[in-house]
Structure formats: C-alpha cells, structure tokens
Write a protein that holds these residues in place. Sequence first.
Motif, PDB file in Angstrom:
ATOM      1  N   THR A 120       0.958  -1.186   0.228  1.00 48.14           N
ATOM      2  CA  THR A 120       0.024   0.018   0.224  1.00 48.14           C
ATOM      3  C   THR A 120       0.902   1.315  -0.030  1.00 48.14           C
ATOM      4  OG1 THR A 120      -1.974  -1.080   1.308  1.00 48.14           O
ATOM      5  CG2 THR A 120      -1.824   1.246   1.254  1.00 48.14           C
ATOM      6  N   HIS A 121       1.701   1.180   0.838  1.00 49.74           N
ATOM      7  CA  HIS A 121       2.674   2.661   0.891  1.00 49.74           C
ATOM      8  C   HIS A 121       3.814   2.481  -0.209  1.00 49.74           C
ATOM      9  CE1 HIS A 121       0.637   4.297   4.189  1.00 49.74           C
ATOM     10  NE2 HIS A 121       0.748   3.069   4.902  1.00 49.74           N
ATOM     11  N   GLN A 122       4.164   1.454  -0.761  1.00 53.23           N
ATOM     12  CA  GLN A 122       4.909   1.566  -1.937  1.00 53.23           C
ATOM     13  C   GLN A 122       4.290   2.139  -3.173  1.00 53.23           C
ATOM     14  OE1 GLN A 122       8.461   1.029  -2.039  1.00 53.23           O
ATOM     15  NE2 GLN A 122       8.564   1.297  -4.209  1.00 53.23           N
ATOM     16  N   PHE A 123       3.202   1.397  -3.267  1.00 56.61           N
ATOM     17  CA  PHE A 123       2.367   2.102  -4.591  1.00 56.61           C
ATOM     18  C   PHE A 123       1.105   2.963  -4.340  1.00 56.61           C
ATOM     19  CE2 PHE A 123       4.040  -2.174  -5.283  1.00 56.61           C
ATOM     20  CZ  PHE A 123       5.056  -2.077  -6.448  1.00 56.61           C
ATOM     21  N   GLY A 124       0.626   3.058  -3.299  1.00 51.83           N
ATOM     22  CA  GLY A 124      -0.584   3.755  -2.944  1.00 51.83           C
ATOM     23  C   GLY A 124      -1.927   2.954  -3.037  1.00 51.83           C
ATOM     24  N   ASP A 125      -2.969   3.435  -2.581  1.00 53.93           N
ATOM     25  CA  ASP A 125      -4.272   2.872  -3.162  1.00 53.93           C
ATOM     26  C   ASP A 125      -5.324   3.832  -3.350  1.00 53.93           C
ATOM     27  OD1 ASP A 125      -6.583   1.486  -2.571  1.00 53.93           O
ATOM     28  OD2 ASP A 125      -5.988   0.407  -0.848  1.00 53.93           O
TER      29      ASP A 125
END
Length: 156
Positions: A120-125
């Motif tokens: 989630t934090h590497q790529f966002g959501d």
Amino acid sequence: MAGSYQSFDSIRVDFDDSKITNELKRLRKLGTDMQPAMSRISIFLEKRVRDHFDKGETPDGTPWATLSPKTLSQKKKKNVPIDDPLHGESLNLRDEVFPFSSDTEAGVSTGEVTEKYAATHQFGDEKRNIEARPFLGLSDEDEIEILEIVGEYFET
C-alpha cells in the motif's frame, strides 16, 4: 527501479541496472564466491530502506506525501507521532525490513505480517485515497555504493 510486481500476497520491486549486472557477471567469471558480496549488498539495501523511513523520502530523495487530515486526526487521537508519515504506533514496517541474499541475488523483504501494508505504501491505494510513499528502490548514489562493494571483491 526497473520494474515492480504486486499481488495480494507479496510485493516485489526489481532494480536491473546493466552496470551492476555486468560487474557481477565479471566477478562470477573469475570463479569468485558471490555470497559474501551479495550479503554485503543486501545489508546495504536494508540500511538504505531504513534511511528512507528515517528521512521520510523516496529512494531518489523526494519527500513523501504529507499525511491526510483524516490520518493526522487518527494519529493524534492515539498519541502517535505525526511528524513521520510511516512511523506508526509500532514502527513495524520500518523495523520489519530484512536483508536476504544467496549466491545469485541480494535484496530486502518485509515480514509476512507487513506485506500488504508495505505494498500500500510503496504503490499507494486509490480506493482508500492513500498516496504512494515509495521506500524500496535505488538512487544513483546507491548504485555507486553497490559498484564499490562489488569492486572490493576484484581486489581480493
């Protein structure tokens, strides 16, 4: 970063740089035991990921997105520090990054419990309106450091 992979069970960010790859191939042709070099590279990568958390920035030095007002409010209610976007109550994600290496690879991994959180934090959501805050990857300076580590094994 050359590419990335995300599934429901794991996250993988690959960095494939021809300079590093070519130097590793040269070292392998000399019959050198690659495990010590790969181990040192993986430990270096772990340190760099933790540095990204401590500085609140991406591998290229770009500051992470600020927290949303909703997240700031939730952190304040729980008495969680608000000055570090990914430093939650337990610091789990930062402290759940581990080096791994073999004769053919070097990298870092998050613990099983934090894989989805890491993705989630590497790529966002988009669905949850969470901006990406990449912490995996290499800067130009990191590449130079890895080449220096590899170069030391040519000298021995």
